[in-house]
Design an enzyme around this catalytic site. Structure first.
Site, PDB file in Angstrom:
ATOM      1  N   LYS A   1      32.100  22.430  33.729  1.00  0.00           N
ATOM      2  CA  LYS A   1      30.980  21.488  33.661  1.00  0.00           C
ATOM      3  C   LYS A   1      30.883  20.963  32.229  1.00  0.00           C
ATOM      4  O   LYS A   1      30.952  21.726  31.272  1.00  0.00           O
ATOM      5  CB  LYS A   1      29.687  22.176  34.082  1.00  0.00           C
ATOM      6  CG  LYS A   1      29.747  22.650  35.525  1.00  0.00           C
ATOM      7  CD  LYS A   1      28.402  23.077  36.060  1.00  0.00           C
ATOM      8  CE  LYS A   1      28.513  23.422  37.528  1.00  0.00           C
ATOM      9  NZ  LYS A   1      28.808  24.836  37.779  1.00  0.00           N
TER      10      LYS A   1
ATOM     11  N   LYS B   1      19.641  32.748  42.389  1.00  0.00           N
ATOM     12  CA  LYS B   1      21.004  32.430  41.961  1.00  0.00           C
ATOM     13  C   LYS B   1      21.688  33.761  41.628  1.00  0.00           C
ATOM     14  O   LYS B   1      21.251  34.484  40.739  1.00  0.00           O
ATOM     15  CB  LYS B   1      20.930  31.515  40.730  1.00  0.00           C
ATOM     16  CG  LYS B   1      22.265  31.013  40.254  1.00  0.00           C
ATOM     17  CD  LYS B   1      22.080  30.081  39.059  1.00  0.00           C
ATOM     18  CE  LYS B   1      23.386  29.875  38.333  1.00  0.00           C
ATOM     19  NZ  LYS B   1      23.212  29.197  37.052  1.00  0.00           N
TER      20      LYS B   1
ATOM     21  N   GLU C   1      30.855  27.786  47.829  1.00  0.00           N
ATOM     22  CA  GLU C   1      29.707  28.495  47.250  1.00  0.00           C
ATOM     23  C   GLU C   1      28.391  27.944  47.790  1.00  0.00           C
ATOM     24  O   GLU C   1      28.362  26.899  48.442  1.00  0.00           O
ATOM     25  CB  GLU C   1      29.754  28.371  45.725  1.00  0.00           C
ATOM     26  CG  GLU C   1      29.854  26.929  45.255  1.00  0.00           C
ATOM     27  CD  GLU C   1      29.123  26.655  43.963  1.00  0.00           C
ATOM     28  OE1 GLU C   1      27.930  26.980  43.899  1.00  0.00           O
ATOM     29  OE2 GLU C   1      29.742  26.099  43.037  1.00  0.00           O
TER      30      GLU C   1
ATOM     31  N   ALA D   1      29.689  34.351  33.594  1.00  0.00           N
ATOM     32  CA  ALA D   1      30.440  35.448  34.232  1.00  0.00           C
ATOM     33  C   ALA D   1      31.605  34.915  35.070  1.00  0.00           C
ATOM     34  O   ALA D   1      32.498  35.680  35.456  1.00  0.00           O
ATOM     35  CB  ALA D   1      29.500  36.272  35.111  1.00  0.00           C
TER      36      ALA D   1
END
Length: 307
Positions: free
Chosen positions: A161, A88, A26, A143
């Site tokens: 996280k 983002k 990513e 999401a």
């Protein structure tokens, strides 16, 4: 039709045609995850680790309205320097970033989408998003979780996280039928620490076993990905009490400042970094290195099964 939007680098394209192992990466971790030049250095090191393992890295981002799969060194530097100016980009944002010809950093969800469009089945990252603390009131759910339910890409990560509500995240994934697997562990890692107090659905000890389960899943048409929780190496994990206190303080500050939605994760990670005097950033980098090594092994085993 897809050529209009999707640009796959020559190296990645050839690897996919020849059924060579490819690992998706990513770009939010570059733009929003850490400061320049550390972000670009880390991204390039990650690519090197994958190559040394015998796989091909495919860093994903949106540049000038194009979905790019496989970035050049200059493009990685560019994203690193632009940092938070880059949007983002999650699933809902992709159409607008493309239509406006902007730059976008892909989250876990959008990286999975683009990887899947390109035909890449394995993605290595830091941690997945999840259900935020207090989501009973705020409904703040990443999401990433819905994407894991819908898109056939396995995500190797150090768990969710730890700024999130891990218990609720696991409940959501269970409802959506997403397997949560521990790589060499019975417990889902909590990003900075090897333990979270929450059990995984299955423990798997080899990349081969993982690849066989994924192949069976997708051969049967069971759509969706898999969460592969890979614990941070012991020597880099943080003290559980220290990190828990840092996270609780950061969450409290975010609430007081009214920070929510897509801004909350970068804010919380930056805050935790300040509170831990930069130790959390070093831990974050090391866990990413560890995850992409496992992702490479998984991609290699999957490519053998698909021969």
């Amino acid at each position: 039709m897809l050529e209009k939007y999707l640009e796959i680098s020559k190296e990645v394209s050839e690897a996919l045609k020849e059924n060579k192992p490819v690992v998706a990466l990513e770009s939010t971790i570059i733009s929003h995850g850490m400061p320049y030049p550390k972000n670009a250095e880390t991204a390039l090191n990650v690519e090197k680790i994958i190559r040394d393992k015998g796989a091909i890295p495919a860093t994903i981002a949106i540049l000038n309205g194009k979905l790019k799969v496989g970035l050049t060194k200059d493009e990685i530097e560019y994203l690193g320097k632009k940092g938070k100016e880059v949007v983002k980009t999650s699933r809902r944002d992709i159409p607008f970033i493309l239509a406006k010809k902007l730059d976008g950093a892909t989250t876990v969800a959008s990286t999975m989408i683009v990887a899947n469009l390109a035909g890449i089945k394995v993605f290595g990252t830091g941690g997945i998003g999840g259900v935020h603390r207090g989501a009973q009131e705020s409904f703040d759910i990443s999401a990433d979780l819905q994407e894991l339910a819908n898109t056939n890409v396995a995500v190797v990560c150090a768990g969710a996280k730890s700024i999130l509500d891990i218990g609720l995240t696991l409940e959501y994934l269970e409802t959506q039928g997403v397997p949560v697997v521990g790589f060499g562990t019975e417990e889902l890692p909590a990003f900075y620490t090897r333990k979270s107090g929450f059990k995984v659905d299955y423990r798997v000890d080899t990349a081969k076993e993982l690849a066989e389960a994924l192949k069976a899943k997708w051969d049967l048409g069971l759509k969706g990905g898999m969460v592969v929780g890979n614990p941070i190496p012991e020597e880099y994990q943080m003290d559980y009490d220290t990190i828990t206190k840092a996270i609780n303080d950061a969450v409290k500050e975010a609430e007081e400042k009214g920070i929510k939605g897509k801004e909350s994760t970068p804010f919380l990670l930056a805050k935790v970094k300040d509170i831990t005097k930069g130790k959390s950033l070093e831990a974050n980098i090391q866990l990413v290195y560890n995850n992409v090594a496992v992702a490479s092994d998984l991609a290699i085993e999957l490519s053998k099964l698909n021969k």
